[in-house]
Design an enzyme around this catalytic site. Structure first.
Site, short mmCIF file in Angstrom:
data_model
loop_
_atom_site.label_atom_id
_atom_site.label_comp_id
_atom_site.label_asym_id
_atom_site.label_seq_id
_atom_site.Cartn_x
_atom_site.Cartn_y
_atom_site.Cartn_z
CG HIS A 73 -2.11 -0.93 1.05
ND1 HIS A 73 -3.18 -0.65 0.26
CD2 HIS A 73 -2.35 -2.16 1.58
CE1 HIS A 73 -4.05 -1.65 0.31
NE2 HIS A 73 -3.56 -2.59 1.10
CG ASP B 187 -3.35 -3.59 4.87
OD1 ASP B 187 -2.40 -2.82 5.12
OD2 ASP B 187 -4.35 -3.24 4.22
CD GLU B 188 -5.85 -5.57 1.10
OE1 GLU B 188 -6.93 -6.13 0.83
OE2 GLU B 188 -5.64 -4.36 0.90
CB THR B 189 2.53 -7.02 1.69
OG1 THR B 189 2.22 -5.95 2.57
CG2 THR B 189 3.82 -6.72 0.96
CD GLU C 35 -2.56 -8.84 6.10
OE1 GLU C 35 -2.87 -8.26 7.16
OE2 GLU C 35 -3.19 -8.71 5.04
#
Lengths: 694, 694
Positions: free
Chosen positions: B268, B331-333, B383
């Site tokens: 992000h 998050d969301e890596t 995460e």
């Protein structure tokens, strides 16, 4: 509102302008063959010249180009413009990322950024040409271009779901160079966001001077680093930091608005003397006054310390406020403190002064070189007028057009404020018609030039951050049109037709003059759906400052939480009902007449229904204690209207008894009560008398 | 809303509490002899313990005293409290200038100001004793005292025009120490005044952590003096200066709220890499992304420069944000950039990492000492969970209660966010019932302590400054009650009964969740009285983030100007109609049944009347293009309701054909359309089925 009511054949009240500026309408519109004629254009203030053409500019996509040297402020203004366009039309920002048409929909040509510090001779003119497929906006300055962008937004019509502008050529410039708005933040403080949204509204209204009344007896609102006690002891903690004042100056400049600070002196200085008694005339101030009214404390004009102090203070403020003018107030200096102080009395005697006014004039002449040293011209209220002062001071007239004209006749430069006191609660029409230079003026052309324009005044005794917007807007827009548009623009019905969309636009840029009162009414009603109270509120308006003062002895402890605070000034219902009654009595058009009667019946029925609900509410909170009478009258007025309509409908003459009764009902409802008044009495009276004359 | 609907015999949902905390009601209330029983108390969040007594405290006059050492912030909070009290009751400020009664109406005892930097072990408890003539508020800290002041305001009843509080003893403390609200200001920027009014709302809701999501792919919103390109090239000019961020921290502290900044990394981070590509994994970023979704660009964990950069940056931010926690996102890596970069692939190989998650964990372990050096503990999304990280990091679960419980079982400290994503557009009830530690938890007491609470999350893709309030409030108040009040507090009807006045109170402190949508509807309708659109809006709610995304492919160019933006989440009409149908089918109480049927008839008639008007509006603007179906259905639903009522009233069985038709009408209206959905279908279905079963 029935569409035919205010329909004019040509936009922007052109019929008046045809005479005024000799425009000839192009045939395209007249020959357009539309059944209802072309839609009337919106927009306030009315431009100097509007010429309709044929065709239109569709905004299915949008791109723009800016040509010529300009400041970043114009780019920022265009950025805000694009967002507002996007909000009106949708899809604008997205379309700007797509391949451009051969010609952008809007090309802006500016000759230059304009003055580094905007002054009264800034060229604010612009030309806007809208043609099939493209528009051109041409202006000598950023400020002119920004005005043109506002006009562009006002030309937009949404028709069949699509956004378009009619083809038109507008050649516009202000009538007066000084179009001001004064905000008193001393009696009630207004936080920075109120100031900024006020500036946003001013930009829409093409006003160009924000006159910031920063000090008065009840509080000193500007931080001084040299004289920190001003805000430490005389502001209740409510003041603007120097950074905030600089931010306001920049925010205003970005919108083509000058900021003129006012530090009222030598009277209206109780707050000064609480902080720095050493420059006073000896009055011992213990606290900020809670009450309003003419103060008894003044700066000491006989003391050299006073001038040294003011030199330092004005020097400090001059670094924050770059404008060429500095407002020193100067109003209502009774001089009682002077007369009571033997040292000052002695000084007056030595100088040969027999009145406080002479001593005040001495004070003013001493201030002049101090202001000049800091690059400022003097500005003040009527009381400044004195042959000993130079002619380039600006006199702001709270006394009236005659006083202003007298000054101009003597060579003084001035501007008019007396008719534009918002707290007098006059209608938009009344203020709109008050002209700084009336058509029958006796001043010659040169003298007329000395009248720079006018200023709307919002005094702070009876407003707070929640209510200020509904006192200021949209009426200020009507006055702004007086300051901007040709003298001949005096069509009240057309002004009101355009005021309604202008009012909505003002809320769209962040003002709260419609939703604010609604929220207050909900708070008053104690529930989420104050429908009945809304019905009452729609046909009442606040009484004037002095009527409220007499009823409530308003002071700084008065909670501004009554119905008067939760209703708008000059509500649109007045115009609507007047028009509906016109139509209901119009024998020439039976269809319109019947429609108007139907609409009135619905309206009056709503009053009758709402009345007992409002009455019930008045019992639930002491804040509505005063409104029992108004609640009862609402029902009576509704019944009166319904009865009058029934007689008219039945072609039946009412008894004399009925007529007497109903005249009494109307007279009763006209009496003072609850600090609000009905706006529908004259229209209802016409209806009742028409029924009686049947 | 009919009063009987949500009337409970004892305030604050005490029936549940009687079980939960073993309170015994005092006889005075039960024996009060009032016909309708004592009025139910308002107030959210529900206190831990409420004990009613006899008598009341009248607020005809008011004075207060503060005893004990405290910060200036408590004095300021009392100042704001007095203004709100004055607004509710009138005359409060004036009465404070008058001679005091022998005992002030409110005495506040604080033991001390509380922690210099508020932390999770701050004692937020308070006790409030209201007795005949006087109240005492006792708290160990300023924060506890401020919570008590909020409760005091909520206890006020206006009865017969006078303000009073019932005699009561409240002993209150939060269930969870971490009661947060996250605001994403990256996807759409929210100006400082939105942030501040959000903090005002949080103070009313007794929330105590403002989690500020300051950076994400679409924009970097925090000024860095060391890394100025963050805002120069990666913010579109929309960011907070360091002064503004300090102002927010101070504003929050003054309200007992901590500020936890989030700088999301290593994923992000598109905005970071537009400004500083040298710490990226090689992706060439040209502009800020217009679209949302999982990004493809990450910081480079293999590059020592990255850590040097972060050391400097975190050091700078740590001076602005004093809180003990620093949220690193995490998050969301996806790590696609890492895998595509040969140098990083080589690094991973050398380290023995086979997945991006391992590399991210390496990154996190490298960050730990950097954070520790600047006095910060690490916080991040799910995460982060990894056995190699220490147990004092805080894990914020967007995955859900199971993931959170699993972490707690492993010794991690965490808080719950998954059920509290406001853009999922769930009802207040659904979110209120979602518990960070459900009653059936398998965690032991020690493990339960590791669950610190929860955070409401407002992501920024589909909100802007005009719409954010109506997405956040009042539903966040219901979640705040979940975080504060006892686990046993699960009475949904009572929660909704109290949510309505709480919602109005939130608008009174400056939020715009009711008036904002109203203004947007007026803008949509293009006139000042969008009554018909209001009728439709009252019974619809927005669809979820993903439903809207699928319908509109929302990105940063999408104008948030559709009906979905102009309606509130979980509108009160859902509860009202459900209740009215309950009553309309209640054969036990004929009077109530008839009243409910009458109310429903009025409601359904309003739908029938409004439908053609809304249909006409849909033709006037493309922004309402999608709503033709809903407009038509509004009329059909109204007709359906009226017909069902008529059958019930006539004790007549409808034909099978009618029943089939109407079931189809309801099923149709339940289908997706126009990005909004009706909230009244289940209630109408019950009505139709009842008519059919007659």
């Amino acid at each position: 509102m029935p569409r035919r009511a205010f329909v004019r054949l040509y936009g922007f009240g052109v019929s008046a302008l045809l005479v005024a500026v000799g425009l000839v309408m192009m045939g395209g519109v007249l020959a357009s063959g539309q059944v209802a004629g072309p839609r009337p254009l919106h927009g306030m203030p009315l431009p100097r010249s509007v010429e309709m053409a044929s065709g239109e500019l569709a905004l299915n996509q949008f791109n723009y180009a800016v040509m010529g040297q300009h400041d970043a402020r114009l780019d920022e203004a265009i950025h805000r413009f694009v967002w507002r366009l996007d909000r009106q039309c949708g899809g604008i920002r997205r379309s700007m990322t797509m391949p451009m048409a051969s010609v952008p929909e809007l090309t802006i040509h500016v000759a230059g950024p304009g003055q580094a510090v905007q002054n009264i001779d800034e060229d604010e003119s612009y030309k806007l040409d809208v043609r099939l497929g493209a528009a051109e906006l041409t202006a000598p300055t950023d400020v002119g271009a920004m005005h043109g962008l506002e006009t562009f937004l006002q030309l937009i019509e949404v028709k069949d779901g699509a956004c378009r502008l009619p083809a038109v050529t507008i050649d516009d410039a202000p009538r007066f160079p000084w179009r001001g708005f004064m905000l008193d933040v001393s009696r009630h403080f207004e936080p920075i966001d109120v100031v900024e949204r006020t500036l946003d509204g001013m930009a829409v209204a093409k006003l160009n001077v924000f006159h910031w009344h920063l000090s008065d007896d009840q509080g000193f609102r500007a931080e001084s680093k040299k004289f920190p006690k001003f805000t430490e002891v005389a502001s209740d903690g409510l003041f603007y930091t120097q950074d905030q004042m600089r931010e306001v100056v920049a925010y205003a400049r970005a919108r083509g608005i000058r900021v003129v600070p006012e530090f009222d002196m030598p009277g209206h200085t109780t707050s000064w003397l609480l902080a720095y008694p050493e420059i006073g005339a000896g009055e011992d101030i213990k606290v900020l006054p809670q009450t309003f009214g003419i103060p008894q404390a003044e700066l000491d004009p006989s003391n050299e310390k006073t001038y040294k102090f003011l030199d330092e203070f004005i020097g400090e403020m001059s670094e924050i406020f770059p404008d060429a003018y500095f407002h020193i107030g100067g109003d209502e200096t009774a001089g009682k403190g002077w007369l009571a102080n033997p040292r000052i009395a002695e000084f007056m005697k030595k100088k040969g002064f027999t009145t406080p006014a002479q001593l005040q004039n001495y004070f003013n002449t001493r201030l002049l070189p101090i202001l000049a040293k800091h690059g400022k011209k003097m500005m003040g209220w009527d009381e400044l007028l004195n042959p000993e002062l130079p002619k380039d001071i600006v006199v702001q007239s709270w006394r009236g057009a005659d006083s202003l004209a007298a000054g101009a006749g003597q060579g003084y430069v001035g501007l008019l404020s007396a008719p534009y006191y918002l707290d007098a609660q006059k209608t938009a029409a009344e203020m709109f018609l008050a002209d700084p230079i009336p058509a029958d003026t006796k001043l010659n052309a040169e003298e007329q030039k000395r009248i720079l324009g006018g200023e709307v005044c919002m005094w702070g005794e009876q407003i707070n951050p929640e209510t200020v917007d509904s006192r200021v807007w949209p009426r200020t827009m009507a006055i702004a049109e007086r300051f901007w548009s040709p003298q001949s623009d005096r069509d009240v019905a057309d002004m009101y037709r355009r005021l309604l969309p202008a009012s909505l636009e003002l809320e769209d840029v962040g003002l709260t003059h419609i939703i604010g009162p609604k929220r207050l009414r909900r708070n008053l009603a104690g529930n989420a759906q104050p429908d009945a109270l809304d019905v009452l509120a729609s046909v009442i308006e606040p009484v004037s400052f002095s009527e409220r003062y007499n009823a409530q002895h308003t002071d700084r402890l008065t909670s501004l939480d009554r119905l008067i605070d939760a209703v708008v000034a000059d509500p649109p219902a007045r115009q609507q009902i007047e028009h509906q009654v016109d139509q209901a009595l119009n024998e020439n058009s039976p269809a319109e007449r019947e429609a108007a009667r139907m609409a009135l019946r619905q309206r009056f029925s709503a009053w009758v229904q709402a009345a007992p609900q409002v009455l019930a509410l008045t019992a639930s909170t002491s804040r509505l204690d005063d409104e029992e009478t108004r609640a009862r009258q609402l029902g009576e007025l509704g019944a009166t209207g319904l009865e009058a309509l029934a007689f008219l409908q039945a072609h039946e003459k009412p008894s004399e008894g009925w007529l007497d009764d109903r005249r009494k009902t109307l007279a009763d409802a006209e009496q003072a009560s609850g600090m609000v008044r009905f706006v529908c009495i004259p229209a209802l009276r016409r209806l009742v008398e028409a029924a009686g004359a049947h």
